[in-house]
Design a protein around this motif. Sequence first.
Motif, mmCIF file in Angstrom:
data_model
loop_
_atom_site.group_PDB
_atom_site.id
_atom_site.type_symbol
_atom_site.label_atom_id
_atom_site.label_comp_id
_atom_site.label_asym_id
_atom_site.label_seq_id
_atom_site.Cartn_x
_atom_site.Cartn_y
_atom_site.Cartn_z
ATOM 1 N N ALA A 105 6.587 -9.625 0.231
ATOM 2 C CA ALA A 105 8.045 -9.642 0.055
ATOM 3 C C ALA A 105 8.539 -8.442 -0.754
ATOM 4 O O ALA A 105 9.571 -7.843 -0.421
ATOM 5 C CB ALA A 105 8.463 -10.940 -0.637
ATOM 6 N N LEU A 106 7.811 -8.064 -1.821
ATOM 7 C CA LEU A 106 8.243 -6.951 -2.667
ATOM 8 C C LEU A 106 8.318 -5.653 -1.871
ATOM 9 O O LEU A 106 9.325 -4.932 -1.912
ATOM 10 C CB LEU A 106 7.276 -6.795 -3.847
ATOM 11 N N LEU A 158 1.644 1.755 9.110
ATOM 12 C CA LEU A 158 0.966 2.394 7.982
ATOM 13 C C LEU A 158 -0.137 1.510 7.428
ATOM 14 O O LEU A 158 -1.226 1.989 7.089
ATOM 15 C CB LEU A 158 1.971 2.715 6.871
ATOM 16 N N LYS A 159 0.125 0.210 7.337
ATOM 17 C CA LYS A 159 -0.892 -0.707 6.812
ATOM 18 C C LYS A 159 -2.119 -0.747 7.706
ATOM 19 O O LYS A 159 -3.258 -0.784 7.230
ATOM 20 C CB LYS A 159 -0.312 -2.113 6.641
ATOM 21 N N LEU A 204 0.107 -3.229 0.283
ATOM 22 C CA LEU A 204 1.171 -3.561 1.229
ATOM 23 C C LEU A 204 1.040 -4.981 1.762
ATOM 24 O O LEU A 204 2.030 -5.585 2.186
ATOM 25 C CB LEU A 204 1.147 -2.576 2.415
ATOM 26 N N GLY A 205 -0.166 -5.534 1.769
ATOM 27 C CA GLY A 205 -0.437 -6.819 2.400
ATOM 28 C C GLY A 205 0.087 -8.006 1.615
ATOM 29 O O GLY A 205 0.555 -7.896 0.474
ATOM 30 N N GLY A 225 -10.726 5.577 2.044
ATOM 31 C CA GLY A 225 -10.054 6.004 0.820
ATOM 32 C C GLY A 225 -8.662 5.417 0.638
ATOM 33 O O GLY A 225 -8.101 5.464 -0.462
ATOM 34 N N LEU A 226 -8.068 4.872 1.718
ATOM 35 C CA LEU A 226 -6.699 4.353 1.659
ATOM 36 C C LEU A 226 -6.640 2.823 1.665
ATOM 37 O O LEU A 226 -5.555 2.251 1.677
ATOM 38 C CB LEU A 226 -5.880 4.903 2.835
ATOM 39 N N LYS A 227 -7.806 2.155 1.659
ATOM 40 C CA LYS A 227 -7.822 0.689 1.719
ATOM 41 C C LYS A 227 -7.079 0.027 0.550
ATOM 42 O O LYS A 227 -6.419 -1.003 0.752
ATOM 43 C CB LYS A 227 -9.258 0.182 1.790
#
Length: 365
Positions: free
Chosen positions: A293-294, A322-323, A339-340, A331-333
Amino acid sequence: MVKNFPFYIKAPIILLGLVITVFILNILRDVLVPLAFATLIAILLNPLSNRLERKMPKVLSILITMIIAVLILSGLMYFLSSQIAHFFDNLDAMKQKFAEILNIAQQWLQQTFGISAQKQVEMLNDAAKGSKAVIGQTLSGVLGILSVIFLIPVYTFLIMFYKTLILNFLYEVFSEENQKKVGDILSETKAAIQSYIIGLLIETSIVAVMNSCALLILGVQNAILIGVIGAILNLLPYIGGIIAILLPVLMATLTTDGFTTQLLIIGAYALIQFIDNNFLVPKIVSSKVQINALISIIIVLLGAALWGVPGMFLSIPFIAVLKIIFDRIEGLKPWGKLLGDTIPTEHMGQIKRIRRRKPALNEKA
């Protein structure tokens, strides 16, 4: 490698990259906004086009798919326009009621805050002068919409026609060892966007029916029109739902006496929102990517600041893509997890403290 650079060097580089990206997105908004909508529409229509392509030439299958989509959209627009025509039936009565409410508000302001009627008129005139720029932006926006109406179908057709070329480019631009990862990202992105958009369409239809039925039962004028508009606004996470409640409350204020109807509208919409958030969205909007939500609120506001109203609607599919990418790149996990919508039961500091205590306990034993 950049990974070995200290934080005070990496941070300015990342910020500079973000500033340049936002600047480019803002400058090219007239090109990118219709292109983004066309990409979403092309992904949505792709399954039907593929099915038709088995029985007829590719160009014909794309054209028939787009004609079907245009006919459905035209039917929806005709329905809304017929409801808008009824909105003006009681316009004079609403104007009279609005003048009465305005007079009551002026007296209340004068008695409570000591603002004279003349001063209030001056404030309204100043606000009207300031709104001229907004009216100019609205008119330019209408011209922009007319250009988009012609651009989106062209973009959609060309994206569907050159689909294979675009996909091959995305595969070939990366090295062979990364092609499987690219394929997974593309297939997951396509499935996520398709399920997300189809789910939203079904959810919006159900919410429109519930809104309209509730307003019809409560005797609100133009109930169907306001109910459908409220369902469309509901596509904007959290923010749209608040605006959707204000519309029928305002209509009830202009057309009825007292505040009973307004309170009943708020109660009915609160119940509909509860059903939507707890049953419809989890069951129907079966997107493979859940955004918390945020982040949803922040990204919608950023989309509005960057691209206006179209940016608000495009922001959620964009962050979902993007997620998917973040979850697939080592490196982006952490950014994908941020985001999840999955909330860890313990934070990393607690886990590390527990791990430090275990050897000490073993030594005592």
